[in-house]
Design a protein around this motif. Structure first.
Motif, PDB file in Angstrom:
ATOM      1  N   GLU A 186       0.829  -1.199   0.000  1.00 22.44           N
ATOM      2  CA  GLU A 186       0.000   0.000   0.000  1.00 22.44           C
ATOM      3  C   GLU A 186       0.869   1.257   0.000  1.00 22.44           C
ATOM      4  OE1 GLU A 186      -4.132  -1.123   2.330  1.00 22.44           O
ATOM      5  OE2 GLU A 186      -2.479  -0.284   3.500  1.00 22.44           O
ATOM      6  N   THR A 187       0.353   2.327  -0.579  1.00 22.55           N
ATOM      7  CA  THR A 187       0.966   3.642  -0.500  1.00 22.55           C
ATOM      8  C   THR A 187      -0.158   4.662  -0.407  1.00 22.55           C
ATOM      9  OG1 THR A 187       2.503   5.197  -1.575  1.00 22.55           O
ATOM     10  CG2 THR A 187       1.066   3.926  -3.017  1.00 22.55           C
ATOM     11  N   TYR A 188       0.112   5.810   0.241  1.00 27.75           N
ATOM     12  CA  TYR A 188      -0.974   6.771   0.419  1.00 27.75           C
ATOM     13  C   TYR A 188      -0.421   8.168   0.595  1.00 27.75           C
ATOM     14  CZ  TYR A 188      -5.905   7.714   1.181  1.00 27.75           C
ATOM     15  OH  TYR A 188      -7.202   8.124   1.021  1.00 27.75           O
ATOM     16  N   GLN A 189      -1.243   9.163   0.214  1.00 26.84           N
ATOM     17  CA  GLN A 189      -0.855  10.569   0.347  1.00 26.84           C
ATOM     18  C   GLN A 189      -1.851  11.294   1.249  1.00 26.84           C
ATOM     19  OE1 GLN A 189       0.788  12.952  -3.031  1.00 26.84           O
ATOM     20  NE2 GLN A 189      -1.099  14.123  -2.820  1.00 26.84           N
ATOM     21  N   VAL A 190      -1.314  12.130   2.147  1.00 20.24           N
ATOM     22  CA  VAL A 190      -2.159  12.890   3.073  1.00 20.24           C
ATOM     23  C   VAL A 190      -1.728  14.350   3.070  1.00 20.24           C
ATOM     24  CG1 VAL A 190      -0.627  12.272   4.996  1.00 20.24           C
ATOM     25  CG2 VAL A 190      -2.940  13.095   5.474  1.00 20.24           C
ATOM     26  N   ARG A 191      -2.714  15.248   3.129  1.00 15.29           N
ATOM     27  CA  ARG A 191      -2.443  16.670   3.304  1.00 15.29           C
ATOM     28  C   ARG A 191      -2.841  17.044   4.714  1.00 15.29           C
ATOM     29  NH1 ARG A 191      -5.351  20.582  -0.647  1.00 15.29           N
ATOM     30  NH2 ARG A 191      -6.844  20.954   1.039  1.00 15.29           N
ATOM     31  N   LEU A 192      -1.847  17.424   5.519  1.00  8.94           N
ATOM     32  CA  LEU A 192      -2.060  17.719   6.927  1.00  8.94           C
ATOM     33  C   LEU A 192      -2.740  19.085   7.111  1.00  8.94           C
ATOM     34  CD1 LEU A 192       1.363  16.398   8.264  1.00  8.94           C
ATOM     35  CD2 LEU A 192      -0.853  15.233   8.281  1.00  8.94           C
ATOM     36  N   PRO A 193      -3.207  19.380   8.330  1.00  7.39           N
ATOM     37  CA  PRO A 193      -3.942  20.638   8.553  1.00  7.39           C
ATOM     38  C   PRO A 193      -3.183  21.902   8.171  1.00  7.39           C
ATOM     39  CG  PRO A 193      -4.233  19.172  10.419  1.00  7.39           C
ATOM     40  CD  PRO A 193      -3.221  18.518   9.528  1.00  7.39           C
ATOM     41  N   ASP A 194      -1.839  21.881   8.218  1.00  9.76           N
ATOM     42  CA  ASP A 194      -1.057  23.077   7.875  1.00  9.76           C
ATOM     43  C   ASP A 194      -0.799  23.198   6.380  1.00  9.76           C
ATOM     44  OD1 ASP A 194       0.658  20.879   7.716  1.00  9.76           O
ATOM     45  OD2 ASP A 194       2.419  22.120   8.160  1.00  9.76           O
ATOM     46  N   GLY A 195      -1.252  22.213   5.594  1.00 12.62           N
ATOM     47  CA  GLY A 195      -1.021  22.223   4.153  1.00 12.62           C
ATOM     48  C   GLY A 195       0.148  21.365   3.713  1.00 12.62           C
ATOM     49  N   THR A 196       0.923  20.831   4.658  1.00 15.62           N
ATOM     50  CA  THR A 196       2.018  19.922   4.324  1.00 15.62           C
ATOM     51  C   THR A 196       1.475  18.645   3.697  1.00 15.62           C
ATOM     52  OG1 THR A 196       3.519  20.739   6.024  1.00 15.62           O
ATOM     53  CG2 THR A 196       3.852  18.471   5.314  1.00 15.62           C
ATOM     54  N   VAL A 197       2.128  18.206   2.613  1.00 16.82           N
ATOM     55  CA  VAL A 197       1.718  16.967   1.938  1.00 16.82           C
ATOM     56  C   VAL A 197       2.758  15.894   2.212  1.00 16.82           C
ATOM     57  CG1 VAL A 197       1.241  15.867  -0.287  1.00 16.82           C
ATOM     58  CG2 VAL A 197       0.484  18.218   0.132  1.00 16.82           C
ATOM     59  N   VAL A 198       2.295  14.720   2.655  1.00 13.91           N
ATOM     60  CA  VAL A 198       3.186  13.589   2.928  1.00 13.91           C
ATOM     61  C   VAL A 198       2.714  12.389   2.115  1.00 13.91           C
ATOM     62  CG1 VAL A 198       4.212  12.105   4.683  1.00 13.91           C
ATOM     63  CG2 VAL A 198       3.487  14.430   5.288  1.00 13.91           C
TER      64      VAL A 198
END
Length: 385
Positions: A186-198
């Motif tokens: 699996e792989t996944y992308q998340v955008r955190l509350p501050d706008g940082t993308v991981v």
């Protein structure tokens, strides 16, 4: 022996369209002593045809010189794989494979590496564990709002990634944490509350406070591998903690490889600047550098950026890796078990392959080096010299 017949069967083999009888016929032909000389005729014909293709009008002399050099020099210790993106290089590979006498070996391995079902590449997916303890399987969740906790709205976007939106900044608490976990495959992308993308690689875990900006800093913890595109915020430094390193930034692009089963943690900087704390020391990185922690020692070196972020670009890029390290990487992406029969070869491997391919295609190309062999039993890959 009929050269036209060999050419026909080889074309069918390359396109995976051989019938059972044709497969048996090709195996018998490959076993004969006359096969090599006739197969050379076939490849010479292929090479002559390729030279007339439009893609070969530029650089053909340089490519031929490269092929001649490879054929006239012994192979170095590093086993070079050629997973090529253009026809001209593919032609060179065919000649090299023929000259090394490796075609039949790869043909035999193709028969021993056909699992009862395809071992397909990984896909987008992860499990989100909320501060409340509720778990959401993101591959199964419908697009749209998933939850609303501590003033943070969590949304699954149209492209399948995860987005956090701050709805009530006054309700966030520093004691509440969310965890995003990817399993093997699996792989996944998340955008955190501050706008940082991981973007998380397979078999990884990212933990972070729901409010994120608690105590004047943005702090997350990583196990596994992640690529960070950090939103700029001078008032709130962004800190990533792993088992052996702590990375502090204001806004930048960097990759961290911190798997528990690897003996080194690597932070690679692509843009901006980061400060790395590890083993009682701290170092500043500039773009193109890599900080490595091994056996409680921190060192800085020039990075191979293509290799460091290949995973997020849909590729495997090997730059002198041993086979045990490569097999750990394949195990995570294809969700398979790996077993070595005897000690792993000490050879190192170089080359590029696409992550979208079934595992058999990657293993066959590794086998062309002659340094390793594979057998598939269910979801287990057995590796021998």
């Amino acid at each position: 022996m009929d050269t036209k017949r060999i050419s026909y069967l080889y074309d069918r083999y390359q396109s995976n369209s051989l019938t059972a009888l044709e497969l048996e016929e090709l195996g018998m032909l490959a076993n004969s002593q006359e096969f090599d000389s006739h197969f050379e005729v076939v490849f010479n014909k292929i090479w002559e045809e390729l030279k007339h293709e439009e893609v070969h009008k530029m650089g053909i002399e340089a490519e031929q010189a490269q092929v001649d050099f490879i054929l006239s020099h012994p192979r170095p210790k590093t086993r070079r794989l050629k997973f090529i993106h253009k026809i001209v290089a593919a032609a060179a590979v065919l000649i090299v494979v023929f000259a090394a006498g490796l075609f039949y070996r790869s043909f035999q391995s193709a028969q021993t590496m056909q699992p009862a079902y395809a071992i397909v590449p990984g896909k987008q997916g992860a499990t989100l564990t909320l501060a409340s303890g509720k778990q959401i399987k993101l591959s199964d969740a419908s697009k749209g709002k998933l939850a609303n906790e501590a003033g943070i709205e969590i949304i699954k976007s149209a492209d399948g990634s995860l987005i956090y939106q701050i709805k009530d900044a006054g309700t966030g608490t520093s004691g509440m944490f969310n965890t995003l976990t990817t399993a093997k495959g699996e792989t996944y992308q998340v955008r955190l509350p501050d706008g940082t993308v991981v973007q998380l690689n397979a078999d990884s875990k990212l933990s972070y406070a729901t409010s994120l900006n608690a105590a004047g800093e943005r702090r997350v913890e990583l196990i596994g591998e992640g690529y960070f595109d950090v939103a700029k915020d001078k008032a709130h430094p962004f800190i990533v903690k792993t088992a052996t390193q702590q990375i502090q930034v204001l806004g930048t692009h960097f990759n961290i490889n911190a798997y528990a089963d690897e003996n080194v943690t690597r932070t690679t900087l692509l843009e901006g600047s980061v400060k790395v704390f590890s083993a009682g020391t701290q170092k500043m990185l500039v773009p193109g550098e890599q900080a490595s922690t091994r056996e409680n020692q921190l060192s800085i070196s020039k990075a191979d950026l293509e290799s460091a972020v290949a995973w997020k670009n849909g590729e495997f890029v090997f730059t002198g890796q041993p086979i045990d390290e490569i097999m750990r990487l394949l195990s995570r992406w294809y969700n398979v078990e790996v077993e070595f029969k005897g000690p792993p070869t000490k050879e190192e491997f170089e080359g590029t392959a696409f992550k979208e391919k079934d595992i058999t295609e990657v293993l066959e190309l590794l086998e062309l080096t002659g340094a390793v062999h594979f057998k598939i039993e269910g979801r287990k890959i057995i590796v021998t010299k």
